[in-house]
Design an enzyme around this catalytic site. Sequence first.
Site, short mmCIF file in Angstrom:
data_model
loop_
_atom_site.label_atom_id
_atom_site.label_comp_id
_atom_site.label_asym_id
_atom_site.label_seq_id
_atom_site.Cartn_x
_atom_site.Cartn_y
_atom_site.Cartn_z
N ILE A 1 29.50 34.49 30.97
CA ILE A 1 29.40 33.55 32.10
C ILE A 1 27.95 33.07 32.29
O ILE A 1 27.74 32.01 32.90
CB ILE A 1 29.93 34.24 33.38
CG1 ILE A 1 30.34 33.21 34.41
CG2 ILE A 1 28.91 35.21 33.97
CD1 ILE A 1 31.13 33.81 35.59
N ASN B 1 24.21 46.97 25.20
CA ASN B 1 23.31 47.65 26.11
C ASN B 1 23.97 48.94 26.56
O ASN B 1 25.13 48.93 27.00
CB ASN B 1 23.01 46.75 27.32
CG ASN B 1 22.28 45.48 26.92
OD1 ASN B 1 21.44 45.50 26.02
ND2 ASN B 1 22.60 44.37 27.57
N GLY C 1 19.68 47.80 30.41
CA GLY C 1 20.17 46.47 30.79
C GLY C 1 21.67 46.36 30.95
O GLY C 1 22.18 45.27 31.18
N HIS D 1 30.92 46.75 25.50
CA HIS D 1 31.12 45.41 24.95
C HIS D 1 29.97 45.09 24.01
O HIS D 1 28.86 45.58 24.20
CB HIS D 1 31.20 44.35 26.06
CG HIS D 1 30.08 44.44 27.04
ND1 HIS D 1 30.06 45.40 28.03
CD2 HIS D 1 28.94 43.73 27.17
CE1 HIS D 1 28.95 45.26 28.76
NE2 HIS D 1 28.24 44.25 28.24
#
Length: 113
Positions: free
Chosen positions: A31, A86, A92, A99
């Site tokens: 996004i 991450n 982060g 993922h």
Amino acid sequence: MAKTLFEKIIAKELPAQFVYEDAECVVIKDINPGAPVHLLVIPRKVIPMLSEATDADRSLLGHLMMVAGKVAADAGFGAALRVATNNGAEAGQSVFHLHLHVLAGRPLKWPPG
Ligand code: 5GP
């Protein structure tokens, strides 16, 4: 347990732009893209982060990498891409459902910030 954000996306309870789906994973557009191509390869199985994967996840993790390469190639960037995950908030991570980020379409410097 409450569903993760990505479980809700996988269940189509929240909207996302899907670019690939199979029995083991989905791929959506990020996004907030950090590159012209920024895809997220997300296993249907919830593994909070890479460091919590086990030997039982070996095949799934390999599959995610193969899918990452495929979707980058399908987007026209089969030869110049970055795959990253991450692991932990200090690294982060903001969504605690493993993922892979697939980034491509601009020069990718190393090391990242
Ligand atoms: P992380 O920070 O955990 O490594 O990566 C999470 C990624 O998910 C971020 O790049 C972020 O932009 C993306 N993201 C967060 N919320 C949403 C959402 O609702 N939809 C989509 N498509 N991506 C999201």
